[in-house]
Design a protein around this motif. Structure first.
Motif: not given
Length: 425
Positions: A301, A303, A408, A274, A327, A329-330, A272, A299, A406
């Motif tokens: 990832d 939530t 994905r 990024a 998130l 990563k944002e 997970f 990074q 996480c």
């Protein structure tokens, strides 16, 4: 960077049936560490690994000969990886360890927990650029971000003794406050905080330490990180506004900080990752904060969400209501590796169990704001909960719950558990 291996195999299942349930926080691909004991036993804290709805007692299973979590965290990355492989193989469906290890399982519902390791020192950073910008606009509309923000990871040293585990209630803090715009010569007020807030953060736990005077380079930084947990840095905004100049946060921050019981290891987070990138036009990190591996996958990832359950909601049997969803990563302007590299670049020695707070991880949209200070624009716009109650800041009896996970394609979802706390009068 951490490799993906057999412990991450999405086809691997466990003989602990609850670990195979869809949406479980603790499938066999996770295996987070914490400290526990049987409820009401008064026994010494033991090292455990969460699997499904159970805890595997590592000493009872013959996997460790210590109850000192910090000693385990100090192990070299190769030793940690070997222990993870042994745990995964032993908990896997068809394992020869099943009969013996089944005796070392304790239902999570029958356990009580403490802070997952001995936290000697705690540093809180300020990596959430959207949080920093929004808060900055409230106080400095013409210059929300200070000139240093995009160049250096901003942080301050916090108080480790008041870090508490999820589920621990805490008293509303008291201190001095002074209304904005009041007479500079007027006497400040003293009493309980009226602007109590939460901060949605991650906590990065140090594994192997470094010697005094020996910086950790960016390419080696992740080898010194043991894992990640949820972190709520409760904040008294009115105390903070009066006291923070010239030396920064003090009583507004040190009355309580809540962590989740489980540390999700860096190895478990391998699927997970990024890329770390900077927006066009922003400065690139200085060389000591820049590395190929960090750019490729520095990074995380993850939530994150925050929920609130008021006393009225609890009395009426209503579920908590979501306040925040976003998130990492944002939100994060700096990676965990950059925080550790910067923390040690002047020769500062970190130790196993030291905690690095990420700072409030607010996303770019209003629903991703990681504090009430942002959600209500400093208390000017109350939010309305599903039952009609309104909040600008936290009231007595409010329970805040932080969650993280996480997921994905091609990987099994893993979770972080919860970090919850209730405000007492």
């Amino acid at each position: 960077m951490y490799d993906i291996d057999a412990t991450h195999d999405p086809k691997r299942t466990s003989w602990v049936e609850s670990a195979n349930a869809e949406g479980s926080d603790f499938p066999i691909q996770n295996l987070p560490f914490g400290r526990f004991r049987r409820k009401g036993s008064g026994e010494a804290w033991r090292i455990g690994v969460a699997i499904g709805d159970q805890v595997l007692d590592l000493r009872a299973a013959g996997l460790v000969d210590t109850d000192d979590m910090n000693a385990l965290m100090a192990a070299a990355p190769a030793e940690r990886k070997a222990l993870r492989a042994k745990l995964s193989d032993g908990l896997a469906e068809g394992s020869a360890q099943q009969a013996a290890w089944a005796q070392a399982l304790v239902p999570q519902a029958g356990c009580e927990y403490t802070v997952p390791c001995r936290v000697g020192d705690y540093t809180d950073f300020y990596t959430g650029i959207h949080h920093a910008t929004t808060i900055g606009k409230l106080f400095r509309p013409d210059q929300p971000l200070m000139p240093n923000y995009k160049w250096v990871p901003i942080g301050y040293h916090g108080r480790a003794s008041s870090i508490v585990v999820s589920g621990t209630p805490f008293k509303r803090p008291q201190g001095q406050t002074k209304a904005p715009g009041s007479d500079p010569a007027a006497e400040p007020s003293f009493g309980p905080s009226k602007r109590l807030d939460y901060e949605l953060e991650l906590g990065f736990y140090v594994g192997q330490g470094n010697a005094l005077g020996q910086p950790v380079g960016i390419d080696d930084a992740e080898a010194h990180l043991f894992g990640v947990g949820l972190f709520n840095d409760w904040s008294a905004r009115d105390l903070q506004a009066w006291e923070y100049q010239p030396l920064g946060p003090f009583l507004a921050k040190n009355f309580a900080s809540t962590v989740s019981p489980w540390i999700v290891t860096m190895e478990a987070l391998a699927p997970f990752r990024a890329p770390f990138t900077r927006p066009a036009g922003d400065p690139q990190p200085l060389p000591y904060l820049d590395g190929a591996a960090n750019r490729e996958g520095g990074q995380l990832d993850i939530t994150l969400e925050v929920l609130v359950q008021t006393a009225k909601m609890r009395e009426q049997g209503e579920a908590p209501a979501r306040l925040t969803h976003g998130l990492v990563k944002e939100a994060a302007y700096w990676t965990a590796a950059q925080l550790l590299a910067h923390h040690t670049v002047n020769g500062c020695n970190l130790q196993p169990g030291d905690l690095l707070g990420s700072g409030t991880l607010s996303g770019p949209t209003p629903d991703a704001a990681g504090s009430l200070m942002e959600l209500t624009l400093g208390g000017k716009q109350p939010i309305t909960l599903p039952n009609g109650e309104q909040r600008t800041f936290l009231q007595d009896g409010d329970t805040l719950v932080l969650r993280g996970w996480c997921e994905r394609a091609g990987a099994v979802r893993i979770g972080f558990g919860e970090a919850s706390g209730t405000v007492l009068a």
